[in-house]
Design an enzyme around this catalytic site. Structure first.
Site, PDB file in Angstrom:
ATOM      1  N   ARG A  77      19.083  47.963  55.558  1.00  0.00           N
ATOM      2  CA  ARG A  77      19.636  48.869  56.424  1.00  0.00           C
ATOM      3  C   ARG A  77      20.655  48.898  56.755  1.00  0.00           C
ATOM      4  O   ARG A  77      21.423  49.994  57.466  1.00  0.00           O
ATOM      5  CB  ARG A  77      17.926  49.113  57.480  1.00  0.00           C
ATOM      6  CG  ARG A  77      17.963  50.598  57.501  1.00  0.00           C
ATOM      7  CD  ARG A  77      17.010  51.141  58.153  1.00  0.00           C
ATOM      8  NE  ARG A  77      16.202  53.344  58.181  1.00  0.00           N
ATOM      9  CZ  ARG A  77      16.456  52.969  59.832  1.00  0.00           C
ATOM     10  NH1 ARG A  77      15.888  52.040  60.575  1.00  0.00           N
ATOM     11  NH2 ARG A  77      16.956  54.137  59.816  1.00  0.00           N
TER      12      ARG A  77
ATOM     13  N   HIS B 238      23.369  51.049  57.583  1.00  0.00           N
ATOM     14  CA  HIS B 238      23.624  52.500  59.127  1.00  0.00           C
ATOM     15  C   HIS B 238      25.219  51.995  59.586  1.00  0.00           C
ATOM     16  O   HIS B 238      25.943  52.674  60.394  1.00  0.00           O
ATOM     17  CB  HIS B 238      22.801  52.210  59.867  1.00  0.00           C
ATOM     18  CG  HIS B 238      21.196  52.431  59.494  1.00  0.00           C
ATOM     19  ND1 HIS B 238      20.969  53.108  60.931  1.00  0.00           N
ATOM     20  CD2 HIS B 238      21.041  52.747  58.341  1.00  0.00           C
ATOM     21  CE1 HIS B 238      19.972  54.072  60.086  1.00  0.00           C
ATOM     22  NE2 HIS B 238      20.241  53.901  59.038  1.00  0.00           N
TER      23      HIS B 238
ATOM     24  N   VAL C  77      28.816  55.046  59.557  1.00  0.00           N
ATOM     25  CA  VAL C  77      29.497  54.546  60.329  1.00  0.00           C
ATOM     26  C   VAL C  77      31.303  54.709  60.564  1.00  0.00           C
ATOM     27  O   VAL C  77      31.151  53.130  61.003  1.00  0.00           O
ATOM     28  CB  VAL C  77      28.827  54.757  61.353  1.00  0.00           C
ATOM     29  CG1 VAL C  77      29.156  55.098  63.133  1.00  0.00           C
ATOM     30  CG2 VAL C  77      26.525  55.338  61.653  1.00  0.00           C
TER      31      VAL C  77
ATOM     32  N   GLY D  76      32.891  53.480  58.687  1.00  0.00           N
ATOM     33  CA  GLY D  76      33.355  52.273  57.720  1.00  0.00           C
ATOM     34  C   GLY D  76      32.790  51.132  57.890  1.00  0.00           C
ATOM     35  O   GLY D  76      32.135  50.501  59.411  1.00  0.00           O
TER      36      GLY D  76
ATOM     37  N   ASP E 173      32.186  47.838  59.355  1.00  0.00           N
ATOM     38  CA  ASP E 173      32.781  46.904  60.590  1.00  0.00           C
ATOM     39  C   ASP E 173      32.362  46.401  61.034  1.00  0.00           C
ATOM     40  O   ASP E 173      32.572  45.923  62.319  1.00  0.00           O
ATOM     41  CB  ASP E 173      34.468  48.585  61.357  1.00  0.00           C
ATOM     42  CG  ASP E 173      33.862  49.213  61.775  1.00  0.00           C
ATOM     43  OD1 ASP E 173      32.229  49.552  61.866  1.00  0.00           O
ATOM     44  OD2 ASP E 173      34.026  50.062  62.461  1.00  0.00           O
TER      45      ASP E 173
ATOM     46  N   PRO F 201      22.458  60.488  57.728  1.00  0.00           N
ATOM     47  CA  PRO F 201      21.623  61.255  56.907  1.00  0.00           C
ATOM     48  C   PRO F 201      20.148  61.331  58.015  1.00  0.00           C
ATOM     49  O   PRO F 201      19.359  59.641  57.892  1.00  0.00           O
ATOM     50  CB  PRO F 201      21.821  61.169  56.053  1.00  0.00           C
ATOM     51  CG  PRO F 201      21.723  59.607  55.594  1.00  0.00           C
ATOM     52  CD  PRO F 201      22.209  59.540  56.571  1.00  0.00           C
TER      53      PRO F 201
ATOM     54  N   THR G 153      12.712  50.790  48.408  1.00  0.00           N
ATOM     55  CA  THR G 153      11.262  49.760  47.053  1.00  0.00           C
ATOM     56  C   THR G 153      11.161  48.839  47.954  1.00  0.00           C
ATOM     57  O   THR G 153       9.953  48.304  47.835  1.00  0.00           O
ATOM     58  CB  THR G 153      12.113  49.785  45.935  1.00  0.00           C
ATOM     59  OG1 THR G 153      11.284  48.793  45.886  1.00  0.00           O
ATOM     60  CG2 THR G 153      13.492  48.667  46.015  1.00  0.00           C
TER      61      THR G 153
ATOM     62  N   THR H 281       6.154  47.462  48.612  1.00  0.00           N
ATOM     63  CA  THR H 281       7.541  47.005  49.412  1.00  0.00           C
ATOM     64  C   THR H 281       8.020  45.753  49.347  1.00  0.00           C
ATOM     65  O   THR H 281       9.132  45.366  50.363  1.00  0.00           O
ATOM     66  CB  THR H 281       7.111  47.015  51.120  1.00  0.00           C
ATOM     67  OG1 THR H 281       6.726  46.574  52.185  1.00  0.00           O
ATOM     68  CG2 THR H 281       6.045  48.524  51.430  1.00  0.00           C
TER      69      THR H 281
ATOM     70  N   ASP I  81      11.754  46.850  43.286  1.00  0.00           N
ATOM     71  CA  ASP I  81      12.149  47.428  42.069  1.00  0.00           C
ATOM     72  C   ASP I  81      12.136  48.097  41.677  1.00  0.00           C
ATOM     73  O   ASP I  81      12.770  49.115  42.828  1.00  0.00           O
ATOM     74  CB  ASP I  81      10.277  46.809  40.818  1.00  0.00           C
ATOM     75  CG  ASP I  81       8.938  47.480  42.437  1.00  0.00           C
ATOM     76  OD1 ASP I  81       9.400  48.189  42.528  1.00  0.00           O
ATOM     77  OD2 ASP I  81       7.637  46.686  42.403  1.00  0.00           O
TER      78      ASP I  81
END
Ligand code: HEM
Ligand SMILES: *[C@@H]1O[C@H](CO)[C@@H](O)[C@H](O)[C@H]1NC(C)=O
Ligand SMILES: *[C@@H]1O[C@H](CO)[C@@H](O)[C@H](O)[C@H]1NC(C)=O
Length: 320
Positions: A62, A66, A70, A72, A74, A164, A195, A242, A246
């Site tokens: 994640r 994230h 924002v 690119g 970087d 989003p 997933t 979790t 899969d």
């Protein structure tokens, strides 16, 4: 003969470097000569971190998302606030939510030691850590593109504007992805990153109390751990497996068991192109593995800083 060939190769390489020194191209072999130990060093820290806490793999995946959404890929998400800017860590989608910063610090230390210097950027570390997390949790292994450099600034407002939220409708999600150069397939396969990992009650409360496109048994079960008020930080698995990368995420959407409103927006069982993709990936793990890999490479190529732009940070939390 061999000597002549390597001399020619050297000339060609030098010439290419002179002609296109700041090409925005990333490449899989970027660290092969300067530090062949870089990628194994990253893999080893990620492996250890996942062994200690399987969820960290989800958190690292994640972080890369994230970062890329924002301005690119970087490394901007890693910067702490300074007197000249407020960074992204306290933006609404990130605050009390994104995690894994300590692991990134550990990776940076390990990789700098392996390379005997600071040559690997924090933005590349995020891309490799995300790739390795997916692989170590039984997902596909793809060739990660490298050569990103690190931003010298970060923006709280840009993080709030570009990431989003889970309340978005299908058309809002698609527009958001399109604004980042991604398409419907990217939206559907990349959302399946859910997933793995967990979500906090505050992010899915409205769905389990008010959405109609939800399995009532699933909603009732999720409500036990997520009261109609309070318990905002109680966590719930994003799908039933979790710790395993899969296709259960897609199968859950077919049963109206997506945890986030944004997840279920991808499948409404009324014949849309998005519905068709969800159905396809739920039945075809190989297509999912292939398309997820391609979309990760695409997401990882959003506006990278290359050549002489940006810098290679010494400490991922602050600019040099
Ligand atoms: C399509 C739009 C998306 C929305 C609205 C969204 C939203 C969310 C939300 C609300 C959470 C829970 C956060 C919390 O409770 O603190 C979450 C978790 C997560 N997201 Fe997304 N996400 C989206 C796309 C993606 C993409 C593209 C990726 C990666 C490729 C991703 C990877 C993850 C992962 C792995 C977690 C679990 C993190 C953990 O357990 O630490 N998400 N997402
Ligand atoms: C559900 O909808 C009702 C009516 O719009 C609203 O008052 C309530 O706050 C909503 N509940 C949640 C948990 O979002
Ligand atoms: C599918 O259903 C949703 C609501 O469940 C609706 O907003 C959308 O317009 C429908 N699409 C089609 C093609 O019927």
């Amino acid at each position: 003969m061999a000597g002549l060939r390597s001399l020619l190769v050297c000339i060609v390489v030098v010439a290419a470097t002179i002609v296109i020194p700041t090409s925005a191209q990333l490449s899989a072999s970027f660290y092969n000569r300067v530090c062949p130990k870089a990628l194994p060093a990253i893999r080893s820290v990620v492996k250890q971190a996942i062994f200690q806490e399987p969820r960290i793999g989800a958190s690292l995946l994640r972080l890369h998302f994230h970062d890329c959404f924002v301005n690119g890929c970087d490394g901007s998400i890693l910067l702490d606030d300074t007197s000249s800017f407020t960074g992204e860590k306290t933006a609404f989608p990130n605050a009390n939510s994104v995690r894994g910063f300590d692991v990134i610090d550990d990776i940076k230390n390990a990789v700098d030691k392996a390379c005997k210097g600071s040559v690997v950027s924090c933005a590349d570390i995020l891309a490799v850590a995300a790739r390795d997390s997916v692989f170590l949790l039984a997902g596909p292994l793809y060739q990660v593109q490298l050569g990103r450099r690190d931003a010298r600034t970060a923006s709280l407002n840009d993080a709030n504007r570009n990431l989003p939220p889970p309340v978005f409708s299908f058309s809002q999600l698609l527009s958001n992805f399109q604004a980042h150069g991604l398409d419907l397939t990217d939206l559907v396969v990349l959302s399946a990153a859910h997933t793995i990992g967990l979500a906090r009650c505050g992010t899915f409360r409205a769905r389990i109390y008010n959405d109609t496109n939800i399995d009532p048994n699933f909603a009732a079960s999720a409500r036990k751990n997520c009261p109609s008020s309070g318990g905002n930080d109680n966590t719930e698995p994003l799908d039933a497996t979790t710790r395993r990368f899969d296709t259960v995420y897609f199968k859950s959407l077919l049963q109206k068991r997506g945890l986030l409103h944004s997840d279920q927006e991808l499948y409404k069982n009324n014949g849309t192109d998005s519905d068709k993709l969800v159905l396809k990936y739920s039945r075809n793990p190989f297509a999912f593995a292939r398309d997820f890999s391609a979309s990760m490479i695409k997401m990882g190529s959003i506006k990278p800083l290359t050549g002489n732009d940006g810098e290679v940070r010494l400490n991922c939390r602050k600019i040099n």
